[in-house]
Design a protein around this motif. Structure first.
Motif, PDB file in Angstrom:
ATOM      1  N   ARG A 197       0.622  -1.311   0.133  1.00  0.00           N
ATOM      2  CA  ARG A 197       0.095   0.009  -0.303  1.00  0.00           C
ATOM      3  C   ARG A 197       0.623   1.215   0.217  1.00  0.00           C
ATOM      4  NH1 ARG A 197      -4.620   1.358   0.502  1.00  0.00           N
ATOM      5  NH2 ARG A 197      -5.474   3.361   1.287  1.00  0.00           N
ATOM      6  N   MET A 198       0.742   2.164  -0.739  1.00  0.00           N
ATOM      7  CA  MET A 198       1.464   3.422  -1.281  1.00  0.00           C
ATOM      8  C   MET A 198       0.386   4.333  -0.400  1.00  0.00           C
ATOM      9  SD  MET A 198       4.079   4.736  -4.083  1.00  0.00           S
ATOM     10  CE  MET A 198       4.186   5.418  -4.529  1.00  0.00           C
ATOM     11  N   ASP A 199       0.537   5.476   0.257  1.00  0.00           N
ATOM     12  CA  ASP A 199      -0.797   5.979   0.495  1.00  0.00           C
ATOM     13  C   ASP A 199       0.239   7.923   0.304  1.00  0.00           C
ATOM     14  OD1 ASP A 199      -0.125   5.773   3.968  1.00  0.00           O
ATOM     15  OD2 ASP A 199       1.230   5.932   2.847  1.00  0.00           O
ATOM     16  N   PHE A 200       0.957   7.580  -0.328  1.00  0.00           N
ATOM     17  CA  PHE A 200       1.564   9.263  -0.956  1.00  0.00           C
ATOM     18  C   PHE A 200       2.213   8.781  -2.579  1.00  0.00           C
ATOM     19  CE2 PHE A 200       4.201   7.166   0.773  1.00  0.00           C
ATOM     20  CZ  PHE A 200       6.062   7.562  -0.660  1.00  0.00           C
ATOM     21  N   VAL A 201       1.996   9.966  -2.947  1.00  0.00           N
ATOM     22  CA  VAL A 201       2.594   9.828  -4.653  1.00  0.00           C
ATOM     23  C   VAL A 201       3.741  11.026  -4.545  1.00  0.00           C
ATOM     24  CG1 VAL A 201       0.655   9.843  -5.818  1.00  0.00           C
ATOM     25  CG2 VAL A 201       1.020  11.788  -5.630  1.00  0.00           C
TER      26      VAL A 201
ATOM     27  N   PRO B 154      15.516  13.752 -10.660  1.00  0.00           N
ATOM     28  CA  PRO B 154      14.697  15.171 -10.115  1.00  0.00           C
ATOM     29  C   PRO B 154      13.697  15.253 -10.576  1.00  0.00           C
ATOM     30  CG  PRO B 154      17.247  15.727  -9.518  1.00  0.00           C
ATOM     31  CD  PRO B 154      16.520  13.789 -10.166  1.00  0.00           C
ATOM     32  N   SER B 155      12.722  15.706  -9.924  1.00  0.00           N
ATOM     33  CA  SER B 155      10.867  16.370 -11.266  1.00  0.00           C
ATOM     34  C   SER B 155      10.398  15.202 -11.625  1.00  0.00           C
ATOM     35  CB  SER B 155      11.785  17.491 -12.091  1.00  0.00           C
ATOM     36  OG  SER B 155      12.077  16.427 -13.027  1.00  0.00           O
ATOM     37  N   ASP B 156      10.844  13.845 -11.477  1.00  0.00           N
ATOM     38  CA  ASP B 156      10.225  12.537 -12.257  1.00  0.00           C
ATOM     39  C   ASP B 156       8.923  12.854 -10.950  1.00  0.00           C
ATOM     40  OD1 ASP B 156      11.391  12.557 -14.424  1.00  0.00           O
ATOM     41  OD2 ASP B 156      13.182  10.835 -14.371  1.00  0.00           O
ATOM     42  N   PHE B 157       8.100  11.271 -11.322  1.00  0.00           N
ATOM     43  CA  PHE B 157       6.380  11.902 -11.005  1.00  0.00           C
ATOM     44  C   PHE B 157       6.484   9.839  -9.967  1.00  0.00           C
ATOM     45  CE2 PHE B 157       2.008  11.203  -9.602  1.00  0.00           C
ATOM     46  CZ  PHE B 157       2.193  12.129  -8.319  1.00  0.00           C
ATOM     47  N   LEU B 158       6.504   9.918  -9.129  1.00  0.00           N
ATOM     48  CA  LEU B 158       6.784   8.798  -8.147  1.00  0.00           C
ATOM     49  C   LEU B 158       5.190   8.328  -7.556  1.00  0.00           C
ATOM     50  CD1 LEU B 158       7.548   5.685  -7.113  1.00  0.00           C
ATOM     51  CD2 LEU B 158       8.215   7.486  -5.449  1.00  0.00           C
ATOM     52  N   GLY B 159       4.900   7.161  -8.310  1.00  0.00           N
ATOM     53  CA  GLY B 159       3.262   6.716  -7.971  1.00  0.00           C
ATOM     54  C   GLY B 159       2.154   7.049  -8.525  1.00  0.00           C
TER      55      GLY B 159
ATOM     56  N   ALA C 201      -4.153   2.831  -4.960  1.00  0.00           N
ATOM     57  CA  ALA C 201      -3.306   2.384  -3.599  1.00  0.00           C
ATOM     58  C   ALA C 201      -1.764   1.788  -3.693  1.00  0.00           C
ATOM     59  CB  ALA C 201      -4.456   2.048  -2.829  1.00  0.00           C
ATOM     60  N   LEU C 202      -2.162   0.442  -4.352  1.00  0.00           N
ATOM     61  CA  LEU C 202      -0.939  -0.188  -4.695  1.00  0.00           C
ATOM     62  C   LEU C 202       0.199  -0.348  -5.188  1.00  0.00           C
ATOM     63  CD1 LEU C 202      -3.140  -3.270  -4.195  1.00  0.00           C
ATOM     64  CD2 LEU C 202      -2.009  -1.913  -1.985  1.00  0.00           C
ATOM     65  N   ALA C 203       1.072  -0.453  -4.974  1.00  0.00           N
ATOM     66  CA  ALA C 203       2.529  -0.102  -6.122  1.00  0.00           C
ATOM     67  C   ALA C 203       2.699  -1.037  -6.804  1.00  0.00           C
ATOM     68  CB  ALA C 203       3.768  -0.124  -4.620  1.00  0.00           C
ATOM     69  N   ALA C 204       3.489  -0.931  -8.563  1.00  0.00           N
ATOM     70  CA  ALA C 204       3.167  -1.803  -9.217  1.00  0.00           C
ATOM     71  C   ALA C 204       4.534  -2.151  -9.300  1.00  0.00           C
ATOM     72  CB  ALA C 204       2.688  -1.139 -10.441  1.00  0.00           C
ATOM     73  N   TYR C 205       5.809  -1.645  -8.545  1.00  0.00           N
ATOM     74  CA  TYR C 205       6.607  -1.996  -8.744  1.00  0.00           C
ATOM     75  C   TYR C 205       7.690  -1.653  -7.403  1.00  0.00           C
ATOM     76  CZ  TYR C 205       5.270   0.459 -13.292  1.00  0.00           C
ATOM     77  OH  TYR C 205       4.386   0.855 -14.234  1.00  0.00           O
ATOM     78  N   ASN C 206       9.113  -2.598  -7.313  1.00  0.00           N
ATOM     79  CA  ASN C 206       9.447  -1.717  -6.053  1.00  0.00           C
ATOM     80  C   ASN C 206      10.396  -1.034  -6.946  1.00  0.00           C
ATOM     81  OD1 ASN C 206       9.139  -4.558  -4.425  1.00  0.00           O
ATOM     82  ND2 ASN C 206      10.518  -5.138  -6.497  1.00  0.00           N
ATOM     83  N   ALA C 207      10.255   0.338  -5.334  1.00  0.00           N
ATOM     84  CA  ALA C 207      11.105   0.967  -5.527  1.00  0.00           C
ATOM     85  C   ALA C 207      11.930   1.613  -4.936  1.00  0.00           C
ATOM     86  CB  ALA C 207      10.318   2.766  -5.547  1.00  0.00           C
ATOM     87  N   THR C 208      12.997   1.959  -5.506  1.00  0.00           N
ATOM     88  CA  THR C 208      14.464   2.197  -4.222  1.00  0.00           C
ATOM     89  C   THR C 208      15.401   3.492  -4.712  1.00  0.00           C
ATOM     90  OG1 THR C 208      15.053   0.316  -5.202  1.00  0.00           O
ATOM     91  CG2 THR C 208      16.986   0.646  -3.773  1.00  0.00           C
TER      92      THR C 208
END
Lengths: 259, 259
Positions: free
Chosen positions: A67-71, A98-103, A108-115
């Motif tokens: 679950r990812m409750d932010f972008v 920098p400036s790219d968007f995540l989420g 609500a559910l992340a589709a990939y791992n983010a590191t």
DNA sequence: CGTAGTCTTGAACCGCGTCAAGCTTGGTGG
DNA sequence: CCACCAAGCTTGACGCGGTTCAAGACTACG
């Protein structure tokens, strides 16, 4: 002032840590991120729902399926999106600068791992208010559409690399991408001799390029032997001639990979 | 009136061919395409600026770099987006199925080659009025954002395939994707024994999967030998057990590739 | 100085590409 | 109705690029 707030972040040994607000008007990515076209009230509203989070190099940001409750927007540093097969094979599917968007708004559910590939600072927006604002603010939706279309273009360029390029071409392409974005930071065109710092470890590069770590290493050696690049330490690279590098990348034209 | 102007186009034996208007309310992709959320006035306006074009299997739709003065929805058939390197190496970077969107609002030059993989009918919108409508109609922009995000997810799944999967896994993945979309047409879940018609030639499949035509052929033979599929003619495939096919595809879970 | 993490190098192997025939199918004309 | 041909697909033999497995080498850090 700004810098001091940022250094506070560096506390927690492994957990994300919040830090003081930076005013949007002072933000380094003010005119490139999702918020680029927001002004006045809109910006004020975004400012209300935003918060910063930092991650040290190597730390996970979210796991696939979580679950990812932010972008968020990447403020500084580099984050990587990866897919992993059950047997451990890993492919990087997104490189967030920098400036790219995540989420993804509305999911609500992340589709990939983010590191975090390097130390990373994110400007996060709570999901619910952000989604609501998306509905109400055409600016925001348009900007996000534009950014998503750019990412799609980049993903497709990347597919060409993964599907058809040789190991040497992949390395040359990768270094050229880094060179281009670094030139973009100083608002110049990439050309001639350039000193770079690679934002990825050999392993992360191999995940990006669909190769093994050994092949990455060998091809870097080969490019060095052939005088296309010089190497300075683990992450440092000097491109002796940008045009020559592009020739090695297999692309017919320059350009490519927006952002 | 409307139809007569369009039928004039119907000239060349190998050129694009227009046909009579279909009312949007009768359109087979009415609730899945960009226009899905438009009603009343909006739909009427779209209806005014739309026109149909048809392409026979194998025909080019646009070339990379060409001016493209329309955007379009695929109504029927399958179109392919490809990148080509100067030495001829080709990689498919998009597979457009009915309801998928072709072209980029706000950009007049095509970023890829588009080709009709089967006979294709497009519902085209002239660029200028469509761009203007995008500005004025939040519905439209939102729907397009949603569709673009889905395409980005699909592209990333595809990157995993290109970067890390074996030839056998790629073929199994491809057949599974076709099986899934065919099940979706009849609003069922893919399962058990399924008869399919592949929408691509062996060559197009090799461009899609980042393989050679010979390897595609060999892997199809191998899957047949192992009882995973049966083959009926050039394009026909019978999946003996969908779950077994998915096992062969290397994915940990089912799902994947939206649209 | 020792040790761990990261990167490099070497040698052997193998999956897929390359090259070169055949095969199958559908269309055309005698 | 069959001979012929072209296009698309299949099959085989062989070689190469990149992976695998296994040591080393270089830093950074105690």
């Amino acid at each position: 002032m700004r810098t001091s707030t940022l250094t506070q972040i560096k506390s927690g040994p492994s957990g994300p840590v919040a830090h003081d607000q930076v005013r949007c008007s002072d933000c380094p990515i003010r005119y490139r991120a999702v918020c680029a076209q927001c002004e006045g009230d809109e910006l004020a509203h975004l400012e209300q729902i935003k918060f910063y989070r930092s991650f040290e190099a190597g730390q996970p940001i979210v796991w696939e399926g979580d679950r990812m409750d932010f972008v968020a927007s990447v403020v500084t540093g580099v984050a990587a999106l990866t897919h992993v097969l059950e047997d451990g094979r890993t492919q990087m599917v997104g490189l967030l600068l920098p400036s790219d968007f995540l989420g993804r708004p509305g999911r609500a559910l992340a589709a990939y791992n983010a590191t975090a590939a390097t130390d990373v600072v994110l400007c996060c927006f709570r999901r619910a208010p952000f989604d609501k604002m998306m509905q109400a603010t055409p600016h925001l939706a348009h900007r996000l559409l534009e950014m998503t279309l750019d990412e799609l273009d980049a993903a497709r360029e990347w597919m060409l690399l993964l599907g058809r390029k040789t190991a040497r071409e992949r390395l040359a392409s990768f270094i050229a991408i880094i060179a281009r974005r670094q030139a973009a930071l100083s608002k110049s065109r990439p050309a001639g001799r350039m000193e770079l710092e690679l934002p990825l470890s050999r392993e992360a590069m191999s995940d990006y390029l669909g190769l093994t770590i050994e092949t990455v290493s060998r091809q870097i050696t080969a490019l060095r032997r052939d005088g296309v690049i010089e190497v300075a330490g683990k992450r440092g690279v000097i491109v002796t001639d940008y045009a020559r590098l592009v020739e090695q990348s297999g692309d017919d034209s320059d350009g490519g990979l927006p952002s």
